[in-house]
Every structure is written in C-alpha cells, then in structure tokens.
Design a protein around this motif. Sequence first.
Motif, PDB file in Angstrom:
ATOM      1  N   MET A 178       1.182  -0.863  -0.038  1.00  0.00           N
ATOM      2  CA  MET A 178       0.056   0.365   0.452  1.00  0.00           C
ATOM      3  C   MET A 178       0.859   0.908  -0.149  1.00  0.00           C
ATOM      4  O   MET A 178       2.165   1.540   1.096  1.00  0.00           O
ATOM      5  CB  MET A 178      -1.210  -0.050   1.709  1.00  0.00           C
ATOM      6  N   ILE A 179       0.491   2.164  -0.927  1.00  0.00           N
ATOM      7  CA  ILE A 179       1.304   3.978  -0.914  1.00  0.00           C
ATOM      8  C   ILE A 179       0.475   4.427  -0.499  1.00  0.00           C
ATOM      9  O   ILE A 179      -0.815   3.915  -0.866  1.00  0.00           O
ATOM     10  CB  ILE A 179       2.254   3.580  -2.258  1.00  0.00           C
ATOM     11  N   THR A 180       0.682   5.486  -0.069  1.00  0.00           N
ATOM     12  CA  THR A 180       0.540   6.679   0.416  1.00  0.00           C
ATOM     13  C   THR A 180       0.164   7.562  -0.885  1.00  0.00           C
ATOM     14  O   THR A 180       1.043   7.682  -1.555  1.00  0.00           O
ATOM     15  CB  THR A 180       1.385   7.380   1.400  1.00  0.00           C
ATOM     16  N   ARG A 181      -1.341   8.146  -0.893  1.00  0.00           N
ATOM     17  CA  ARG A 181      -1.864   8.472  -1.820  1.00  0.00           C
ATOM     18  C   ARG A 181      -2.965   9.603  -1.721  1.00  0.00           C
ATOM     19  O   ARG A 181      -3.223  10.047  -1.786  1.00  0.00           O
ATOM     20  CB  ARG A 181      -2.539   7.253  -2.621  1.00  0.00           C
ATOM     21  N   PRO A 182      -2.005  11.038  -2.098  1.00  0.00           N
ATOM     22  CA  PRO A 182      -1.927  12.041  -1.732  1.00  0.00           C
ATOM     23  C   PRO A 182      -2.711  12.129  -2.686  1.00  0.00           C
ATOM     24  O   PRO A 182      -3.461  14.072  -2.777  1.00  0.00           O
ATOM     25  CB  PRO A 182      -0.888  13.376  -1.704  1.00  0.00           C
ATOM     26  N   ARG A 183      -2.895  11.959  -4.215  1.00  0.00           N
ATOM     27  CA  ARG A 183      -3.355  12.674  -5.097  1.00  0.00           C
ATOM     28  C   ARG A 183      -4.864  12.207  -5.630  1.00  0.00           C
ATOM     29  O   ARG A 183      -5.911  13.204  -5.727  1.00  0.00           O
ATOM     30  CB  ARG A 183      -3.630  11.439  -6.383  1.00  0.00           C
ATOM     31  N   ARG A 184      -5.652  11.683  -4.192  1.00  0.00           N
ATOM     32  CA  ARG A 184      -7.197  11.072  -3.858  1.00  0.00           C
ATOM     33  C   ARG A 184      -8.156  11.790  -3.156  1.00  0.00           C
ATOM     34  O   ARG A 184      -8.860  12.564  -4.060  1.00  0.00           O
ATOM     35  CB  ARG A 184      -7.018   9.907  -2.595  1.00  0.00           C
ATOM     36  N   LEU A 185      -7.118  12.990  -3.047  1.00  0.00           N
ATOM     37  CA  LEU A 185      -7.216  14.671  -2.894  1.00  0.00           C
ATOM     38  C   LEU A 185      -7.345  14.911  -4.129  1.00  0.00           C
ATOM     39  O   LEU A 185      -7.939  16.515  -3.596  1.00  0.00           O
ATOM     40  CB  LEU A 185      -6.864  15.408  -1.434  1.00  0.00           C
ATOM     41  N   ARG A 186      -6.749  15.280  -5.096  1.00  0.00           N
ATOM     42  CA  ARG A 186      -7.085  15.874  -6.489  1.00  0.00           C
ATOM     43  C   ARG A 186      -7.739  15.704  -7.287  1.00  0.00           C
ATOM     44  O   ARG A 186      -8.319  15.705  -8.648  1.00  0.00           O
ATOM     45  CB  ARG A 186      -5.840  15.914  -6.457  1.00  0.00           C
TER      46      ARG A 186
END
Length: 326
Positions: A1-9
Amino acid sequence: MITRPRRLRTTAAMRALVAETRVHPAQLVLPVFVAEGLDEPRPISSLPGVQQHSIASLVAQAQQAVDVGLKGIMLFGVPTPESKDAEGSIGWAPDGILNRGLSAVREAVGDDLVVMADTCLDEFTDHGHCGVLDERGRVDNDATLERYVELALSQAVAGAHVVGPSGMMDGQVAAIRLGLDAAGFEDTAILAYAAKYASAFYGPFREAVNSALQGDRRTYQQDPANRREGVREADLDEAEGADLVMVKPAGYYLDVLADVAARSQVPVAAYHVSGEYAMVCAAAERGWIDRDRAMAEAVTAIVRAGADIVLTYAAIELATSLGGAE
Ligand code: PBG
C-alpha cells in the motif's frame, strides 16, 4: 500500500473541499488613480485595463468595487505638472485632486468600502521624491514628517477611513498617529507601508502617476537583498501604532511576507504592484500565458504566504470570477 495524496485531487469538488487557501473578494483592495483636469478617463498604456480617472469615472469605479464585493479602495492623486512644487503642497490642499477624489468617493460609497489614501509626496512634488529635499538634495526625513502629518490630516478631513504612509520615512507612523489624534481623528486608521522595497516592479506606476522622478529611491526604500530588515520595519511600525502593516511588492517578497505574517499582531497586507500585474498582461497579450489563471495564481500565492489583504489592479476581475458579492 502506498500513500496517495492524489486521492484528494480527483474531482473539482474534492479539490475545493481541501483547498488550504481561499481568496475572497472582501480581502481585495483596488488601487485607483484620479487625475486633475480630466473629463474622460485616460488609459495607462503600461497597465492594461487601468485608467487615470476623472472624478466622475472614479466614483463609478468605486461603485463597481462595491457591487462586486470588494471592501477597500486605495486612491492615488495625479495633479497636473503646474500644480506640483518642491514641497508637494497640492497634496494637502483641500481642493487638491486626491482630496477631491476622496471626498467624492466617500460621499458615494459611505461606509460600504474602506476608503484609503496614499499618504506620500511623490505624486505631488516637482522632483518626484517621496519627501522634501535638504540643501544638498537629500530627502530630509524629519522635515518630511511634518508634511506627512498635514497630508494625513487633510485626507482624514476629506473622508479617508485609512491613511497609507508609503514614503518609508523613519517615524512616519508615530508622527501621523499623534497628528491625527491631536486633531480628533482617533478613528482614522493607519496602513503602514512597512516593508517597502526599492523595486523595479513599480515601473508602470510611474506612468500611472506621471512621475517626475529622476534618480531612484534607494536611500529610503529598502534594499531587495534584505529579508530580516523587512521584519524590523514591520515591527517598528506596529510599535508606532500602525493598525495594519504592508509588504510591497508582494510576489517577489513572499519570504518577507511570511515572516511578517508569522509575528504580526495586526492584519498584514501585501501589494501586488504595477509591474507584477503588467507582466502578466504583457505575456498574456502575446498568448504566452493564460491571464486569468496567472492573475489568480499570483494572488493565491500571496494569500498563501500570509497576506490577510491584497492590493491588486486585478481586484475587480478576480472578485467577479470569484462570484461577486454575497
Ligand atoms: C509611492 C508609491 C509607489 C507605489 C505605490 N506608492 C511608487 C514608488 O514607491 O516608487 C507603487 C505601486 C505600484 O507599482 O503599483 N507613493
């Protein structure tokens, strides 16, 4: 699992929901120029969309500012060359162009807009410096303070809610505060141009006010190399009683702005100056950048860095695109 800041975009709604910075029309101030002897507004070639106003067109512009939800307007006066003298005395004459403009705007908008006045001599002196000169031609700090007090008083009488000393004389805020209080203008606020740099980005402003300046302002405005000194200037102005402090220019001084915003006990303004605005216009005219996006990005960055208030020539267009008055 990687952290995905892109979910908030992922969607526009998501991006709006998580935006850290929002520019609101109520925090924008429109700088305006009122010129002596004009029947019609005159365009300023280096500031597309900005004019030297007649009294009538100035009042119309102020009304438009109210309509789109702005809360502030900053007036600069442009007298004819014949009205200028070595002292800048047309500045504090009750029938000088700036004071006439202030009265007319205040009468039209009442308290719907915060009416601000540039409290400086450069528009009014025949040599174009921000103060009076001594016998050796240097800008005389303390002799200038006496004129600033006269100027601020005349602006308060004309109806300014806020006076904006922009000449970078030492002690200008304290002198003006004492003068205003002694004359019963305890409620007139002071917006101190606290950290004002000797900037090449004021170029188009010189055309806007028909400046007579030969030389430069480096003995009173700050050296662009100095960051800590900007904080010192803001601290001094706050201690002298400034109700608001300003950093100017804005976009190239975001470090200074962030430093000042982090410690200031009073609201912090930043001035998106003529050159910053004009460069966006010029590049957009060539099709090199998108004017609306670039203007909005510039002002967002200034707010993100810590400005509570932004003075910008793009205030009306930004407020309009932000949805206008609520
Ligand atoms: C001086 C003053 C200047 C500006 C605002 N007040 C010019 C200067 O210091 O040379 C510049 C504003 C701009 O470039 O938009 N009274």
